[in-house]
Write an enzyme that holds these catalytic residues in place. Sequence first.
Site, mmCIF file in Angstrom:
data_model
loop_
_atom_site.group_PDB
_atom_site.id
_atom_site.type_symbol
_atom_site.label_atom_id
_atom_site.label_comp_id
_atom_site.label_asym_id
_atom_site.label_seq_id
_atom_site.Cartn_x
_atom_site.Cartn_y
_atom_site.Cartn_z
ATOM 1 C CE LYS A 48 -3.567 2.505 2.708
ATOM 2 N NZ LYS A 48 -4.339 2.674 4.447
ATOM 3 C CE LYS A 105 -5.960 1.991 -0.121
ATOM 4 N NZ LYS A 105 -5.939 1.673 1.026
HETATM 5 C C1 PBG Z 1 -7.454 3.276 5.929
HETATM 6 C C2 PBG Z 1 -7.602 3.247 3.912
HETATM 7 C C3 PBG Z 1 -7.468 3.868 3.616
HETATM 8 C C4 PBG Z 1 -8.186 3.416 1.950
HETATM 9 C C5 PBG Z 1 -8.207 1.980 3.191
HETATM 10 N N1 PBG Z 1 -8.539 2.167 3.815
HETATM 11 C C6 PBG Z 1 -6.870 5.220 3.911
HETATM 12 C C7 PBG Z 1 -5.881 6.151 3.440
HETATM 13 O O1 PBG Z 1 -4.624 5.220 3.919
HETATM 14 O O2 PBG Z 1 -5.387 6.796 3.277
HETATM 15 C C8 PBG Z 1 -8.192 4.787 0.796
HETATM 16 C C9 PBG Z 1 -9.082 3.986 0.428
HETATM 17 C C10 PBG Z 1 -9.755 4.516 -1.441
HETATM 18 O O3 PBG Z 1 -9.434 5.974 -1.300
HETATM 19 O O4 PBG Z 1 -10.720 4.662 -1.672
HETATM 20 N N2 PBG Z 1 -6.311 3.300 5.726
#
Ligand code: PBG
Length: 333
Positions: free
Chosen positions: A202, A255
Amino acid sequence: MNVTTTRLRRLRQKNSLRKLVQENNITVNDLVMPIFVKDKLTTKVEIASMPGCFQLGLNELDDEVDEIVSLGVFAVILFGIPSEKDALGSASMGDNGIVQQAIRRIKKRAPDLLVISDVCFCEYTDHGHCGVVVKSDDGMCGDTVDNDTTLPLLAQQAVSHAKAGADIVAPSGMLDNMVAAIRLGLDEAGYTKTLILSYAVKYASSFYGPFREAAEGAPKSGDRKSYQMNPANAAIGLLEAKQDIEQGADMVMVKPGMPYLDMVQRIKQNFPGTPLAVYQVSGEYSMIKAAALQGFLDERETVLESVVCMKRSGADIIITYFAKQIAKYLTAR
Ligand code: PBG
């Protein structure tokens, strides 16, 4: 000029031929629909930066679930927005937390719908970071999440989701050893069948902008660069995935999606036996929606192309805010 008798265009001359030799297809089996559920909300509220996506109150869940099921989509990922936030994100782990209530409600309405729950603290902490924050005095990274004090809290949150009935917990905080801590916590509590989908690869991405409005989880200060990956890096992503798989992740995720399909391909090639999810994140949704609303892009064609490319790269599971829409496109074909 070296002329050959091979003419690759022969395979592309008719729709029927193109379909006959098509390597990848999208089906509803690939799709996961995200749901935002907000405590004390009694209506549905459209997310301004994500036209067509909503924050739902608990009572609005039933209709949403019915629609998802009727379209043939059988997996959702759940995000909760609490009414109270504090430094430790206490509202994230009680039996009557918003996500726990939502899981029970969904399971009652549609027992066969797979429920994935996002396990993180950013929506629940008043500072908006993904765990317990400590002041850093080295002046280098600003305040940052303390890894090892956060781990037991993450495990507690995951157990509370499993207890409510979640099939799959999905830790998204990019903390070291989060999968091991959660697996241990689940097993000790007797939830040996609950799966872990780790947000293993991520990135610290600007494409999460609209989500932070949707889930009300933007960091109040600083950013997430000390825990999420640097978009310029690829090789360390393999270590992230490897560690999570070794710690017991049943599935891993890359992601965001579209700008990171090289990572999808690498992870699939290196860990072919581990189911791989890709998350087409909020900013990807917003870009396509905004352009389509302006008439700059053909929405249907662009959406379908964006997800089949994810399959081509090696994704087995696609989390997308377009899931319901794609299911409709597929049945209309
Ligand atoms: C929580 C989380 C996030 C997303 C999914 N889980 C936000 C982040 O990490 O800032 C992002 C999902 C999206 O942008 O659709 N940690």
